[in-house]
Design an enzyme around this catalytic site. Sequence first.
Site, PDB file in Angstrom:
ATOM      1  N   TYR A  53      34.092 -27.600   4.125  1.00  0.00           N
ATOM      2  CA  TYR A  53      33.387 -26.580   4.891  1.00  0.00           C
ATOM      3  C   TYR A  53      32.593 -25.681   3.951  1.00  0.00           C
ATOM      4  O   TYR A  53      33.062 -25.287   2.875  1.00  0.00           O
ATOM      5  CB  TYR A  53      34.362 -25.727   5.697  1.00  0.00           C
ATOM      6  CG  TYR A  53      35.002 -26.425   6.882  1.00  0.00           C
ATOM      7  CD1 TYR A  53      34.629 -27.701   7.271  1.00  0.00           C
ATOM      8  CD2 TYR A  53      35.998 -25.793   7.628  1.00  0.00           C
ATOM      9  CE1 TYR A  53      35.219 -28.326   8.349  1.00  0.00           C
ATOM     10  CE2 TYR A  53      36.597 -26.413   8.715  1.00  0.00           C
ATOM     11  CZ  TYR A  53      36.202 -27.677   9.065  1.00  0.00           C
ATOM     12  OH  TYR A  53      36.794 -28.299  10.136  1.00  0.00           O
ATOM     13  N   PRO A 210      36.587 -27.409  21.538  1.00  0.00           N
ATOM     14  CA  PRO A 210      37.123 -27.241  22.898  1.00  0.00           C
ATOM     15  C   PRO A 210      36.066 -26.875  23.928  1.00  0.00           C
ATOM     16  O   PRO A 210      36.308 -27.027  25.128  1.00  0.00           O
ATOM     17  CB  PRO A 210      38.139 -26.113  22.735  1.00  0.00           C
ATOM     18  CG  PRO A 210      37.645 -25.329  21.564  1.00  0.00           C
ATOM     19  CD  PRO A 210      37.076 -26.344  20.632  1.00  0.00           C
ATOM     20  N   LEU A 215      28.590 -26.406  25.560  1.00  0.00           N
ATOM     21  CA  LEU A 215      28.208 -26.754  26.929  1.00  0.00           C
ATOM     22  C   LEU A 215      29.166 -26.166  27.960  1.00  0.00           C
ATOM     23  O   LEU A 215      28.765 -25.898  29.104  1.00  0.00           O
ATOM     24  CB  LEU A 215      28.137 -28.276  27.097  1.00  0.00           C
ATOM     25  CG  LEU A 215      27.018 -28.997  26.340  1.00  0.00           C
ATOM     26  CD1 LEU A 215      27.098 -30.500  26.577  1.00  0.00           C
ATOM     27  CD2 LEU A 215      25.643 -28.474  26.785  1.00  0.00           C
TER      28      LEU A 215
END
Length: 326
Positions: A53, A210, A215
């Site tokens: 990351y 999740p 969306l």
Amino acid sequence: MEYRQLGRTGLQVSPLVLGTMNFGPRTSEADSHAIMDAAHEAGLNFFDTANRYGSPHGQTEEILGRWFAQGGGRRERTVLATKLYGQMGDWPNEGKLSALNIRRAADASLQRLQTDYIDLYQMHHVDRDTPWDEIWEAMSVLRQQGKILYVGSSNFAGWHMATAQGAAEAAGVVGLVSEQSLYNLMSRWVELEVLPAAEHHGLGVIPWSPLSGGLLGGVLAKQRDGVEGRGTANTDGIEKNREVLTAYEALCDDLGEKPADVALAWLLTRPAVTAPIIGPRTPQQLQDSLRVPEIELDDATLERLDELFPAPFPRGSKPAPEAYAW
């Protein structure tokens, strides 16, 4: 805050995991530290990161390390999860799960995180080239050295998890205690075999993405209000799913809840799920998610969600082998 057991372990973790992927690339170090402080104040004790990351790779772990270095019980109150697998350099053996890379990657993460142990060390992907006896021996050495406490997987198939557990049992070690999978209302493939395997072997499932890339976070309302974000930028996904997203956001309005909160609360009702990962970019986004564990979805709501987002395999939500056999 009501804590949950991570799989079959005695480890107690918060019902939401603070994901740190945004720390560095999208969230400043100062804001990242503020988010982590706010998480502790709210009782969240489970933080997830990975060695890849950030830009450059490792930047996010370094941000966490400088936060831990401030003291005040920050490290002691945190159940720290990080991952290895992805390539960290151009030379051979700087990625995947050889014994050599497991040793080097763990030491490098510990240095960046400014800590002497990792609570949950996760394999970010299955390594099809390294035998399990090599992997478990390397992980066992790290445990004996006190550098890691538990081992988890991420993005494994159900049979990968079963194979890993069989090899761990043969080696006389604990094996996997968790699996981090893509899981949300719009992506339910893990219900076919991953969730049943996790239940059988006592693994806690940690869903990532999740909100399905935003969306499920009220993307249509954000579009109407001119709010830009990751979800609103996914125009193809919005148009492809506009009808079901319209019905979903209407259902959330009827419940008086935010779509993002409903999506997270639904995951907390699923078998084997310990805690979904939230990835706030700002302290306010963290605050917005904190009441999720208090939301109770009744049977009628759960049935309606199943109608809107059916499992993507035959015969509803039944797991394998009934999903494809008698």
